[in-house]
Design an enzyme around this catalytic site. Structure first.
Site, PDB file in Angstrom:
ATOM      1  N   HIS A  72      97.217  41.315  92.688  1.00 13.27           N
ATOM      2  CA  HIS A  72      96.552  41.997  91.287  1.00 13.27           C
ATOM      3  C   HIS A  72      95.635  42.697  91.869  1.00 13.27           C
ATOM      4  O   HIS A  72      94.240  41.613  92.342  1.00 13.27           O
ATOM      5  CB  HIS A  72      96.561  40.880  89.864  1.00 13.27           C
ATOM      6  CG  HIS A  72      97.824  41.041  89.794  1.00 13.27           C
ATOM      7  ND1 HIS A  72      98.011  40.244  88.422  1.00 13.27           N
ATOM      8  CD2 HIS A  72      99.381  41.134  89.877  1.00 13.27           C
ATOM      9  CE1 HIS A  72      99.509  39.547  87.629  1.00 13.27           C
ATOM     10  NE2 HIS A  72     100.030  40.636  89.081  1.00 13.27           N
ATOM     11  N   TYR A 200      93.448  38.886  78.928  1.00 16.08           N
ATOM     12  CA  TYR A 200      92.986  38.128  78.395  1.00 16.08           C
ATOM     13  C   TYR A 200      92.424  38.560  77.004  1.00 16.08           C
ATOM     14  O   TYR A 200      91.754  39.367  77.091  1.00 16.08           O
ATOM     15  CB  TYR A 200      91.758  38.221  79.518  1.00 16.08           C
ATOM     16  CG  TYR A 200      92.039  37.107  81.029  1.00 16.08           C
ATOM     17  CD1 TYR A 200      92.249  38.198  81.430  1.00 16.08           C
ATOM     18  CD2 TYR A 200      92.322  35.378  80.895  1.00 16.08           C
ATOM     19  CE1 TYR A 200      91.944  37.039  83.228  1.00 16.08           C
ATOM     20  CE2 TYR A 200      92.113  34.827  81.957  1.00 16.08           C
ATOM     21  CZ  TYR A 200      92.126  35.492  83.000  1.00 16.08           C
ATOM     22  OH  TYR A 200      92.454  34.640  84.462  1.00 16.08           O
ATOM     23  N   PRO A 292      91.338  26.613  82.412  1.00 18.88           N
ATOM     24  CA  PRO A 292      91.984  27.272  83.402  1.00 18.88           C
ATOM     25  C   PRO A 292      91.447  28.350  83.112  1.00 18.88           C
ATOM     26  O   PRO A 292      92.167  29.806  83.722  1.00 18.88           O
ATOM     27  CB  PRO A 292      93.527  26.861  83.129  1.00 18.88           C
ATOM     28  CG  PRO A 292      93.035  26.665  81.081  1.00 18.88           C
ATOM     29  CD  PRO A 292      92.272  25.829  80.925  1.00 18.88           C
ATOM     30  N   LYS A 296      90.445  28.446  87.767  1.00 19.45           N
ATOM     31  CA  LYS A 296      89.279  28.181  89.192  1.00 19.45           C
ATOM     32  C   LYS A 296      90.314  26.989  89.913  1.00 19.45           C
ATOM     33  O   LYS A 296      89.918  26.236  91.027  1.00 19.45           O
ATOM     34  CB  LYS A 296      88.121  28.045  89.322  1.00 19.45           C
ATOM     35  CG  LYS A 296      87.321  29.586  88.536  1.00 19.45           C
ATOM     36  CD  LYS A 296      87.313  30.340  90.269  1.00 19.45           C
ATOM     37  CE  LYS A 296      87.193  31.965  90.118  1.00 19.45           C
ATOM     38  NZ  LYS A 296      87.477  33.354  91.299  1.00 19.45           N
ATOM     39  N   TYR A 384      86.100  36.305  90.225  1.00 15.55           N
ATOM     40  CA  TYR A 384      87.593  36.432  89.669  1.00 15.55           C
ATOM     41  C   TYR A 384      88.547  36.179  90.874  1.00 15.55           C
ATOM     42  O   TYR A 384      89.230  35.052  91.190  1.00 15.55           O
ATOM     43  CB  TYR A 384      87.540  37.198  88.804  1.00 15.55           C
ATOM     44  CG  TYR A 384      89.033  36.963  88.156  1.00 15.55           C
ATOM     45  CD1 TYR A 384      90.275  36.801  88.534  1.00 15.55           C
ATOM     46  CD2 TYR A 384      89.357  36.554  86.974  1.00 15.55           C
ATOM     47  CE1 TYR A 384      91.782  36.438  88.579  1.00 15.55           C
ATOM     48  CE2 TYR A 384      90.564  36.195  86.511  1.00 15.55           C
ATOM     49  CZ  TYR A 384      92.099  35.714  87.209  1.00 15.55           C
ATOM     50  OH  TYR A 384      93.244  36.044  86.746  1.00 15.55           O
TER      51      TYR A 384
HETATM   52  C1  PHB Z   1      99.137  31.075  84.906  1.00 16.20           C
HETATM   53  O1  PHB Z   1      99.291  32.431  84.926  1.00 16.20           O
HETATM   54  O2  PHB Z   1      99.254  29.886  84.438  1.00 16.20           O
HETATM   55  C2  PHB Z   1      97.520  31.122  84.548  1.00 16.20           C
HETATM   56  C3  PHB Z   1      96.651  32.880  85.085  1.00 16.20           C
HETATM   57  C4  PHB Z   1      95.830  32.684  84.762  1.00 16.20           C
HETATM   58  C5  PHB Z   1      94.570  31.862  84.590  1.00 16.20           C
HETATM   59  C6  PHB Z   1      95.481  30.821  84.001  1.00 16.20           C
HETATM   60  C7  PHB Z   1      96.504  30.462  84.244  1.00 16.20           C
HETATM   61  O3  PHB Z   1      93.204  32.309  84.005  1.00 16.20           O
END
Ligand code: PHB
Ligand code: APR
Length: 389
Positions: A72, A200, A292, A296, A384
């Protein structure tokens, strides 16, 4: 029994450390209190920084990831009816790898079994003795019999609820904690992801995240109340709420299906200092937890493993204690930056019960500054994709 390093915990931290040490001829035994299948049944996040990818390659456990993972180059941030992209590649020259933690753990178990390194499953009542002496040892119960392993060092990779952090006296430790007033309700469904990159979303109804595991396995989350229970949420109720929180064009093309996993996770920020006590070193979730939102958790475990691995290598190969003496300082320096980023992303994207109109204006101004500022987007991208080790 004797070994050089006892690793308590057979999650990603312990397995990655064990594999790296083995490839340098350093003997380690992993003590895991659950079964392999139980450990592999855990559904966790799936974003890997390049530092983690490099460690997996060095550990000889990257082959399937190289074949199956998604790359990504960016992500989408949305709020109400607006959305914008953050271009990781443009700002940092690198990307993130999307590959489920369950798969990482599976690959590490397979790599460990392939080299015949010792892993004790269902190791009960693990106790660490003499960590503050030059002759530590670990006891555990297996099939009703107490066993003892004498060692040079103990790596506490046993997660937030493990025994290792509790082995360090409270008089020595300082714990820092922030518990967030909401949780994440997550669903795994055998459906095509709604978008090529993650979304997000900050909406008036709360946070949502659209993620994935592969072309036909999607992972979605919505912010939920701490008083919610999984059984309160039918699949249909989840999909309806997710649609209300993500951009309309994404909601329109969302493919839904039955959940194959559904769970609620609380959010907390936590760090314990120091991460070393004598011959005991804490690694990963045993020492720190992040919400989450910034993806990280796994990646801070990886940088801990990097510092500890190199410190132990320096000790065994050069009889130089500099690396292990500086382990806690170096690991914590990077951990606190990841804690800040995870706290900031969580503050930016969630609705807090106690937010007043001014707070909401501040959050909207931060989102609009991020939308319009290249510098702000570069800062998010740098954090990130992962700050340097
Ligand atoms: C996930 O794919 O479970 C995931 C991805 C990004 C995040 C948290 C969880 O910030
Ligand atoms: N004795 C032996 N093993 C233990 C004990 C104990 N007393 N307590 C816990 N364990 C095991 C758990 O069963 C688990 O398999 O230690 C392992 C710890 O693994 P994780 O909790 O996954 O922690 P870590 O390896 O540091 O990985 C961090 O995993 O949980 C996610 O979000 C977290 O992504 C992060 C990553």
């Amino acid at each position: 029994m004797r070994t050089q390093v006892v690793i308590v915990g057979g999650g990603p931290s312990g397995l990655l450390l064990g594999q790296l040490l083995h490839r340098k001829g350093i003997d380690a035994v992993v003590l895991e209190r659950k079964t392999r299948d139980y450990v592999l049944g855990r559904i966790r996040a799936g974003i890997l920084e390049q530092g983690f990818v490099s460690l997996l390659r060095e550990a000889g456990a990257a082959e399937r990831m190289e074949r199956e993972a998604f790359i990504h180059d960016g992500t989408i941030i949305s709020y109400d009816d607006a959305q914008f992209g953050i271009d990781f590649k443009k700002h940092t020259g690198t990307s993130v790898v999307l590959y489920g933690q369950t798969e990482v753990t599976r690959d590490l178990y397979d790599a460990r079994a392939a080299v015949g390194a010792k892993t004790v499953f269902e190791a009960a009542d693990v106790a660490i003795h003499g960590a503050d002496t030059d002759a530590p040892y670990v006891t555990y119960v297996k099939d009703g019999r107490e066993e003892r392993i004498d060692c040079d060092f103990v790596a506490g990779c046993d997660g937030f609820h493990g025994v290792s952090r509790q082995t360090i006296p409270e008089s020595v430790r300082t714990d820092y904690e922030k518990v967030y007033p909401f949780g994440w309700l997550g669903i795994l469904s055998e459906t095509p992801p709604v978008n090529d990159e993650l979304i997000y979303a900050n909406s008036t109804r709360g946070f949502a995240l659209c993620s994935m595991r592969n072309a036909n396995l999607s992972r979605y989350y919505i912010q939920c109340s701490l008083s919610d229970h999984v059984e309160d949420w039918s699949d249909q109720a989840f999909w309806d709420e997710l649609r209300r929180r993500i951009p309309a064009e994404a909601a329109d093309r969302l493919v839904t299906g039955p959940s194959i996993e559904k769970s609620i996770a609380p959010l907390r920020s936590f760090v314990t200092e120091p991460m070393r006590w004598g011959r005991l070193f804490l690694c990963g979730d045993a020492a720190h937890i992040v919400p989450p939102t910034g993806a990280k958790g796994l990646n801070t475990a990886a940088s801990d493993v990097h510092y500890l691995y190199h410190g132990l290598l320096q000790w065994y190969e050069e009889k130089d204690a500099e690396g292990i003496d500086r382990y806690s300082e170096k690991a914590l320096a990077r951990i606190w930056k990841a804690e800040r980023f995870s706290w900031w992303m969580t503050s930016l994207l969630h609705r807090f019960p106690d937010q007043d109109p001014f707070d909401l204006k501040m959050q909207r101004a931060e989102l609009e500054f991020l939308r319009d500022s290249d510098a702000a987007q570069a800062a998010l991208a740098q954090n990130y994709v992962g700050l340097p080790y």
